[in-house]
Write an enzyme that holds these catalytic residues in place. Structure first.
Site, PDB file in Angstrom:
ATOM      1  N   LYS A   8     -74.157 -20.660 -44.671  1.00 16.88           N
ATOM      2  CA  LYS A   8     -74.009 -20.971 -43.238  1.00 16.88           C
ATOM      3  C   LYS A   8     -73.536 -19.748 -42.469  1.00 16.88           C
ATOM      4  CE  LYS A   8     -69.186 -21.096 -42.906  1.00 16.88           C
ATOM      5  NZ  LYS A   8     -68.383 -19.990 -42.440  1.00 16.88           N
ATOM      6  N   ALA A  95     -67.170 -14.090 -48.358  1.00 16.01           N
ATOM      7  CA  ALA A  95     -67.904 -13.384 -47.316  1.00 16.01           C
ATOM      8  C   ALA A  95     -67.885 -14.086 -45.963  1.00 16.01           C
ATOM      9  CB  ALA A  95     -69.356 -13.218 -47.764  1.00 16.01           C
ATOM     10  N   ASP A 134     -65.148 -26.873 -45.365  1.00 16.97           N
ATOM     11  CA  ASP A 134     -66.551 -26.635 -44.983  1.00 16.97           C
ATOM     12  C   ASP A 134     -67.547 -27.414 -45.849  1.00 16.97           C
ATOM     13  OD1 ASP A 134     -66.212 -24.973 -42.837  1.00 16.97           O
ATOM     14  OD2 ASP A 134     -66.765 -23.121 -43.860  1.00 16.97           O
TER      15      ASP A 134
HETATM   16  C1  LIG Z   1     -63.399 -20.002 -41.667  1.00  7.45           C
HETATM   17  C2  LIG Z   1     -64.453 -21.025 -42.048  1.00  7.45           C
HETATM   18  O1  LIG Z   1     -65.336 -20.473 -43.015  1.00  7.45           O
HETATM   19  C3  LIG Z   1     -65.298 -21.341 -40.831  1.00  7.45           C
HETATM   20  O2  LIG Z   1     -66.444 -22.097 -41.154  1.00  7.45           O
HETATM   21  C4  LIG Z   1     -63.813 -22.309 -42.592  1.00  7.45           C
HETATM   22  O3  LIG Z   1     -62.896 -22.873 -41.669  1.00  7.45           O
HETATM   23  C5  LIG Z   1     -63.182 -22.138 -43.953  1.00  7.45           C
HETATM   24  O4  LIG Z   1     -63.347 -23.318 -44.651  1.00  7.45           O
HETATM   25  P1  LIG Z   1     -63.145 -23.409 -46.241  1.00  7.45           P
HETATM   26  O5  LIG Z   1     -63.434 -22.097 -46.872  1.00  7.45           O
HETATM   27  O6  LIG Z   1     -63.902 -24.614 -46.709  1.00  7.45           O
HETATM   28  O7  LIG Z   1     -61.592 -23.658 -46.333  1.00  7.45           O
HETATM   29  P2  LIG Z   1     -60.722 -24.334 -47.513  1.00  7.45           P
HETATM   30  O8  LIG Z   1     -61.238 -23.849 -48.823  1.00  7.45           O
HETATM   31  O9  LIG Z   1     -60.623 -25.804 -47.266  1.00  7.45           O
HETATM   32  O10 LIG Z   1     -59.295 -23.684 -47.198  1.00  7.45           O
HETATM   33  C6  LIG Z   1     -58.904 -22.365 -47.534  1.00  7.45           C
HETATM   34  C7  LIG Z   1     -57.654 -22.047 -46.738  1.00  7.45           C
HETATM   35  O11 LIG Z   1     -58.006 -21.772 -45.371  1.00  7.45           O
HETATM   36  C8  LIG Z   1     -57.087 -22.358 -44.476  1.00  7.45           C
HETATM   37  N1  LIG Z   1     -57.786 -23.280 -43.562  1.00  7.45           N
HETATM   38  C9  LIG Z   1     -59.073 -23.671 -43.798  1.00  7.45           C
HETATM   39  C10 LIG Z   1     -59.745 -24.493 -42.907  1.00  7.45           C
HETATM   40  C11 LIG Z   1     -59.052 -24.919 -41.754  1.00  7.45           C
HETATM   41  N2  LIG Z   1     -59.639 -25.717 -40.856  1.00  7.45           N
HETATM   42  N3  LIG Z   1     -57.775 -24.524 -41.531  1.00  7.45           N
HETATM   43  C12 LIG Z   1     -57.135 -23.698 -42.414  1.00  7.45           C
HETATM   44  O12 LIG Z   1     -55.987 -23.343 -42.185  1.00  7.45           O
HETATM   45  C13 LIG Z   1     -56.022 -23.032 -45.313  1.00  7.45           C
HETATM   46  O13 LIG Z   1     -54.962 -22.132 -45.417  1.00  7.45           O
HETATM   47  C14 LIG Z   1     -56.660 -23.195 -46.671  1.00  7.45           C
HETATM   48  O14 LIG Z   1     -55.734 -23.098 -47.695  1.00  7.45           O
HETATM   49  N1  LIG Z   2     -68.960 -21.507 -56.608  1.00  2.55           N
HETATM   50  C1  LIG Z   2     -68.236 -20.461 -56.203  1.00  2.55           C
HETATM   51  N2  LIG Z   2     -68.829 -19.365 -55.675  1.00  2.55           N
HETATM   52  C2  LIG Z   2     -68.092 -18.318 -55.257  1.00  2.55           C
HETATM   53  N3  LIG Z   2     -66.767 -18.262 -55.335  1.00  2.55           N
HETATM   54  C3  LIG Z   2     -66.109 -19.302 -55.829  1.00  2.55           C
HETATM   55  C4  LIG Z   2     -66.821 -20.449 -56.282  1.00  2.55           C
HETATM   56  N4  LIG Z   2     -65.918 -21.345 -56.693  1.00  2.55           N
HETATM   57  C5  LIG Z   2     -64.703 -20.786 -56.524  1.00  2.55           C
HETATM   58  N5  LIG Z   2     -64.791 -19.554 -56.027  1.00  2.55           N
HETATM   59  C6  LIG Z   2     -63.655 -18.673 -55.671  1.00  2.55           C
HETATM   60  O1  LIG Z   2     -63.459 -18.803 -54.247  1.00  2.55           O
HETATM   61  C7  LIG Z   2     -63.284 -17.540 -53.611  1.00  2.55           C
HETATM   62  C8  LIG Z   2     -64.007 -17.544 -52.222  1.00  2.55           C
HETATM   63  O2  LIG Z   2     -65.335 -17.771 -52.444  1.00  2.55           O
HETATM   64  P1  LIG Z   2     -66.457 -18.105 -51.328  1.00  2.55           P
HETATM   65  O3  LIG Z   2     -67.621 -17.222 -51.634  1.00  2.55           O
HETATM   66  O4  LIG Z   2     -66.708 -19.556 -51.306  1.00  2.55           O
HETATM   67  O5  LIG Z   2     -65.748 -17.662 -49.970  1.00  2.55           O
HETATM   68  P2  LIG Z   2     -66.269 -17.677 -48.474  1.00  2.55           P
HETATM   69  O6  LIG Z   2     -67.675 -17.186 -48.411  1.00  2.55           O
HETATM   70  O7  LIG Z   2     -65.291 -16.899 -47.682  1.00  2.55           O
HETATM   71  O8  LIG Z   2     -66.230 -19.195 -48.062  1.00  2.55           O
HETATM   72  P3  LIG Z   2     -65.953 -19.819 -46.606  1.00  2.55           P
HETATM   73  O9  LIG Z   2     -66.959 -19.253 -45.670  1.00  2.55           O
HETATM   74  O10 LIG Z   2     -66.179 -21.307 -46.866  1.00  2.55           O
HETATM   75  O11 LIG Z   2     -64.548 -19.465 -46.275  1.00  2.55           O
HETATM   76  C9  LIG Z   2     -63.842 -16.514 -54.560  1.00  2.55           C
HETATM   77  O12 LIG Z   2     -63.001 -15.394 -54.588  1.00  2.55           O
HETATM   78  C10 LIG Z   2     -63.926 -17.210 -55.935  1.00  2.55           C
HETATM   79  O13 LIG Z   2     -62.953 -16.734 -56.846  1.00  2.55           O
END
Ligand SMILES: C[C@](O)(CO)[C@H](O)COP(=O)(O)OP(=O)(O)OC[C@H]1O[C@@H](n2ccc(N)nc2=O)[C@H](O)[C@@H]1O
Ligand SMILES: Nc1ncnc2c1ncn2[C@@H]1O[C@H](COP(=O)(O)OP(=O)(O)OP(=O)(O)O)[C@@H](O)[C@H]1O
Length: 289
Positions: A8, A95, A134
């Site tokens: 996304k 990312a 998400d």
């Molecule tokens: C930044 C975005 O990628 C935008 O789409 C999302 O809000 C992130 O969503 P996500 O990766 O699914 O987040 P989660 O894995 O549920 O949470 C990771 C950490 O991000 C923070 N978190 C996340 C989502 C949210 N609405 N508020 C938060 O404060 C919390 O500290 C949480 O411990």
């Molecule tokens: N299926 C998975 N793919 C990638 N990373 C994963 C997975 N499951 C757990 N992780 C852990 O989660 C951390 C963040 O990964 P992810 O790639 O989902 O982050 P992100 O792209 O920032 O997600 P978001 O946009 O939802 O915040 C990684 O450092 C990894 O150790």
């Protein structure tokens, strides 16, 4: 069974306030793009879950969101059969493109189908939020307004066809740290999400892209100026607008012309500002085919 876990981008990202439980209330416009991980899943005779991934630095145990999602459903429905999963990652990790969240969504959909649990999409989305904010959106896909912590979703009309250039610099950003470091009182510019909703209704891509804003961007760019350089390069090479996705560091540029995007991709590759460069388009199918 093979499932595609789609990435996304956030076309607009606003953070409104911090809740008691530490999570933040957001208002975001989400969009699925044609960039995906592959999740192969099948039953196995022995009980338990086995997961393998193609990347040594992505965990393949209960820390992986795919594992968490599968376990959550299998525990609830007391599934006795075993599950074997193979995850092939193409979405950059940490990312801001919901890679892990989308993999988890694919696991929810796949386990529901494989073991014939009979859950509707809405019922899957309700469970999905337990794995990540998400994840419900990644089950739903398409163009959507996300509120609450990201789990309150309203499906929106699909955008007019447009092209998306993805550029990820060679750094990783922790989502948790990005939220922790966000100073809500000093946010200079909140995105006009309501205006963006009107533009989507009117299918006005130019007006929509002119309103794209992400409240995480200034803070993360201060730490990593390369993000600004990638944005500038994309906009100098024909993007209607370029912005950071989620909590970063990935930058995406929106183009109304595929040839222009391809040229910009070449310039970006040659600049060596980005470690990953990927030219694609938006994706609006919702059927997890
Ligand atoms: C930044 C975005 O990628 C935008 O789409 C999302 O809000 C992130 O969503 P996500 O990766 O699914 O987040 P989660 O894995 O549920 O949470 C990771 C950490 O991000 C923070 N978190 C996340 C989502 C949210 N609405 N508020 C938060 O404060 C919390 O500290 C949480 O411990
Ligand atoms: N299926 C998975 N793919 C990638 N990373 C994963 C997975 N499951 C757990 N992780 C852990 O989660 C951390 C963040 O990964 P992810 O790639 O989902 O982050 P992100 O792209 O920032 O997600 P978001 O946009 O939802 O915040 C990684 O450092 C990894 O150790």
């Amino acid at each position: 069974m093979r499932l595609r876990a789609m990435a996304k981008i956030n076309l607009g990202l606003d953070v409104l306030r911090k809740r008691e439980d530490g999570y933040h209330e957001v208002r975001m416009i989400m969009q699925t793009i044609q960039m995906y991980d592959l999740l192969d899943i099948r039953k196995k005779s022995e009980t338990g879950i086995v997961l393998s991934t193609n990347l040594p630095y992505v965990p393949s145990d209960e820390r992986n969101l795919v594992y968490k999602a599968a376990k959550l459903l299998m525990d609830e429905f007391d599934v006795k059969e075993g599950l074997s999963m193979k995850l092939t990652k193409s979405i950059p990790v940490a990312a801001g493109m919901a890679g892990g969240s989308s993999d988890a969504a694919a696991a929810f959909v796949g386990v529901n189908r494989l073991f014939r649990l009979g859950l509707s999409e809405e019922e899957l989305m309700k469970r999905a939020v337990q794995v990540g904010a998400d994840v419900p959106y990644c089950v739903m896909r398409g163009t959507a307004l996300a509120e609450g912590i990201g789990e309150k979703l309203t499906s929106l009309p699909g955008l007019p066809r447009c092209y998306v250039l993805v550029g990820k610099p060679g750094i990783n950003v922790s989502t948790k740290l990005a939220y922790d470091n966000l100073k809500l009182d000093s946010i200079q510019k909140h995105p006009d999400i309501d205006g963006m909703l009107r533009d989507i209704e009117n299918q006005d891509l130019k007006s929509l892209t002119s309103k794209m804003e992400n409240v995480f961007e200034p803070g993360i760019i201060r730490q990593y100026p390369v993000i600004q350089e990638i944005k500038d390069l994309m906009e100098a090479n024909g993007a209607l607008k370029a912005m950071m996705s989620g909590s970063g560091p990935t930058v995406f540029g929106i183009f109304d012309d595929r040839a222009k995007m391809r040229e910009a991709a070449e310039v970006l590759k040659q600049s060596h500002l980005a470690k990953t460069v990927f030219a694609t388009q938006i994706y609006n199918r919702k059927d997890h085919a």
